[in-house]
Design an enzyme around this catalytic site. Sequence first.
Site, mmCIF file in Angstrom:
data_model
loop_
_atom_site.group_PDB
_atom_site.id
_atom_site.type_symbol
_atom_site.label_atom_id
_atom_site.label_comp_id
_atom_site.label_asym_id
_atom_site.label_seq_id
_atom_site.Cartn_x
_atom_site.Cartn_y
_atom_site.Cartn_z
ATOM 1 N N TYR A 75 31.642 -51.199 18.080
ATOM 2 C CA TYR A 75 30.415 -51.293 17.283
ATOM 3 C C TYR A 75 30.029 -52.765 17.215
ATOM 4 O O TYR A 75 30.154 -53.487 18.201
ATOM 5 C CB TYR A 75 30.632 -50.635 15.908
ATOM 6 N N LYS A 104 26.368 -21.534 23.159
ATOM 7 C CA LYS A 104 25.945 -22.033 24.463
ATOM 8 C C LYS A 104 26.559 -23.401 24.732
ATOM 9 O O LYS A 104 27.036 -23.692 25.838
ATOM 10 C CB LYS A 104 24.418 -22.145 24.487
ATOM 11 N N ASN A 159 20.757 -5.914 27.050
ATOM 12 C CA ASN A 159 21.987 -5.989 26.276
ATOM 13 C C ASN A 159 21.620 -6.020 24.793
ATOM 14 O O ASN A 159 20.783 -6.825 24.391
ATOM 15 C CB ASN A 159 22.727 -7.288 26.665
#
Length: 369
Positions: A25, A80, A273
Site C-alpha cells: 500500500y 457463477k 430446466n
Amino acid sequence: MHEGGKLAVAATIPLTSPEDLSRAYTPGVAEVSRAIADDPSLARRYTWVANTVAVVTDGTAVLGLGDIGPRGAMPVMEGKAVLFKQFAGVDAVPICLDTTDPDEIVETVARLAPSFGGINLEDISAPRCFDIERRLDARLDIPVFHDDQHGTAVVVLAALRNAVRLLDRDLAGLRVVVSGAGAAGVAVTRMLAAAGVADLVVCDSRGVLSGDRSGLSPVKATLAAETNPRGVTGSMADALRGADVLIGVSGGRIDEAAVAGMAPDPIVFALANPTPEVHPDVAHRYAAVVATGRSDFPNQINNVLAFPGIFRGALDANARTITAAMKLAAADAIAAVAADDLRPDRIVPSALDPRVAPAVASAVAAASD
C-alpha cells in the site's frame, strides 16, 4: 451451503511486516499507480484486471424463475463466480444492477469496465439482451459475452457434433428445428448455421417463424429471413414432421405426437430446466440420442462446459472481443474431450471433467489470433 454467501476476497500477497504494508500500500503502491497512469496497458500486469470478469445481471431472466430482480439474482451470480474460479482460475465479481433500462445498463457497465478484463452478461431478458451485448461489445475493448446466448449455443453445437458422429450422420444434411426464439434460440440457430447446418426452422409459441408471419419483432423477422429454406409454415408439429433434430430452448411443452412425427431415430435436446419441453422418458421412445439441461439425466447441456474456458482463453490472449471463430473452436474442444468414448448417454463431458476448461481455453486463445 449458501449461508453468508459463496464468495470471499483473498489476498495474493503476505502482509506480515511493516515493510510488506509499505510496499503493498502506501507509499510503495504510488510508483505502480504512476506507471499505469503513464501506460494504461500495465494494468494487466500490475492489477487483477487480466484475470477478473464482471458477472452482470439485472435479474430479469434468472434460470427458470423469470424476473426476480437483482437481489433475487445474487445467489445465482455468486454461483457463477464460483464456477469461474473452480474450473478456470478466473476471478469473477457478481454485479446485480437495480435497473432494467438498456441505456442505464450499458452506461453503468461501461463505467465499471476499467476494473475488469471481461464482462459476462447473465440472465438479462430478450430482446433487450441482444441490444445490450451489441452496444457494449462495440464500445469496450474487452470481451463481452452473454452466456445465456452463446454459452448455450457452444455446448449445443458440441453435443450435436458428437451425436452426429455417434450416429454416423452428416451435420450439414440435418433438418433441425429450434423451439424458442429468445436469447438461447437465436444464438443456437446462428451457431448451427455457422457450423454448416443449412436446414434450420425456428418456432416460437405461435409456431414457425416464416416470411409470411405478421407481427414479428425485428429479431424474429431477421431470424425468419435467415432460416426456413423450405418455407415451412404452421405449428411445431408441422415443423417437426420429418425433422432429424429438435433443440428445445423455450420452456414450452411439446406434444409427444409431434415428436413421433420426426424422422426415424432423431436427436432430441429438450433443454428447458427444470421442466424439459419433452420429458426424457417420452423422448427416448423415439429418439436415438436425448439430452436435457438437467443434472439428473445423462447428457446435460451445461454452460459450465463453455464459459470458464472461453473467458480463460480470451483473457490469456488479451482478446478485445469473442469472435464467432472462438466460439466454434470452443465447441470443437468440448466435443473432442468426449469423442473417444461416445455413447448415446455420453455425448458431452461431465461438467466436473477437469480436462474441459483447459482444452477450451487453449482452443479459444489459438482462434483469437
